[in-house]
Design an enzyme around this catalytic site. Sequence first.
Site, PDB file in Angstrom:
ATOM      1  CG  HIS A   1      -6.692   0.425   1.795  1.00 14.50           C
ATOM      2  ND1 HIS A   1      -5.767   0.998   0.929  1.00 14.50           N
ATOM      3  CD2 HIS A   1      -5.956  -0.161   2.773  1.00 14.50           C
ATOM      4  CE1 HIS A   1      -4.554   0.750   1.373  1.00 14.50           C
ATOM      5  NE2 HIS A   1      -4.636   0.058   2.494  1.00 14.50           N
TER       6      HIS A   1
ATOM      7  CB  CYS B   1      -0.957  -0.010   1.185  1.00 21.21           C
ATOM      8  SG  CYS B   1      -2.003  -1.488   1.198  1.00 21.21           S
TER       9      CYS B   1
ATOM     10  CG  HIS C   1      -2.157   3.905   5.591  1.00 21.13           C
ATOM     11  ND1 HIS C   1      -2.142   3.907   4.211  1.00 21.13           N
ATOM     12  CD2 HIS C   1      -2.285   2.608   5.978  1.00 21.13           C
ATOM     13  CE1 HIS C   1      -2.266   2.656   3.774  1.00 21.13           C
ATOM     14  NE2 HIS C   1      -2.360   1.860   4.823  1.00 21.13           N
TER      15      HIS C   1
END
Length: 402
Positions: free
Chosen positions: A328, A165, A294
């Site tokens: 996400h 990620c 995040h």
Amino acid sequence: MQSAFSPLALAAVSAVSAMGTGLAATRQSLQDRTGGLRPADAEDHPAHWVGRVPEATSVNLPPELARYDCRNNRLAELALRQDGFADGVAAAKTRYGAERIAVILGTSTSGIAETEAAYRRRAEGQTTLPVDFDFAATHDLFSLSRYLRARLGLSGPALTISTACTSGARSFMEAEVLIRAGLCDAAVVGGVDTLCRMTLQGFGSLALLSQGPTRPCAADRDGITVGEAAGLALLVRAEDAAPGTVLVLGAGASSDGHHMSSPHPEGLGAVTAMRAALDSAGLRPEEIGYINLHGTGTRANDAMEDRAVTHVFGAGTPCSSTKGWTGHTLGASGALEAIIAALCIQDGLVPGCLGVEQVDPDFRSDVVTENRRMPLQRVLSNSFGFGGSNCSLVLGRQEAGA
């Protein structure tokens, strides 16, 4: 404090996500607090909600590049067509030359959905994949960079980054290294990732999928919502950009290797990445006006990030996660959120977390849950990934005469 990072300007940007197609739609979604997460389709099992880009299904690639046809490259093509991005790259190619523009892109799954479809197309008892399946042009991680390089007519350095990620954020760092080393004068960077069964089943097996839209930082948060997105940026040297252009001022990365899928509980790697980003930009923590977290919506990740942010910045810097809007988006998230951070600087907006009625009472950082209007000069954007990969970017406004 001496800076170790050569600032780069975002000469052109484009964003496509569940929030909308293009920068105007992205801005409107942030300002109106209308997220793009929707109930999942049957094919998305075991997910309950997803962040889908419906337009990606109907995008056609140029006929001469048809071998690259897969959902991931279609989403990249959709982003190329927004906000004059392809025209901006063409102008840079005229200025610098095709061989002086790099292509550095992040992805975690690339076109794996095409491989999944190829397996489903096999006849009963057949062990080999269909002969028309082109792994190198679709599923292979380098497919994305090869496609955009060919589509834009570029011939400079090209690579794909796949660090979970943090992939999209790391592309900005690698571009700075290549430009500072004199290997190129500009770079197309960013990240593209699309929904596929492997990702959804994987997060399902880890019991990390939310029952409803993800709610990062909420006291009752229950997991992530997986999304898809493309975030692209054309980076050039700061002196080559107009005053007022948003810059990447610094970047920091670390690899803590604590656990394959769980962050270090105290966020040691996150702290290292944030401090390195500040140091590379020559900034103190108090000079950051907003932190784009995040913020995945899982219990462990959000708690870790709160500890790490408080450790570096104290409790006074506004912070929030925008994954409540987009889900996400995995390897695209770092690039997409860097672009969102740039929009926040331009618009003087701190977007409060969506769907959060009560922030986790154990959190000490200043988690924002409603939009705030305030001048922003410097923003830090965090990306953390599986395997202990951490990356932080510092963005800020180019000043007149700088």
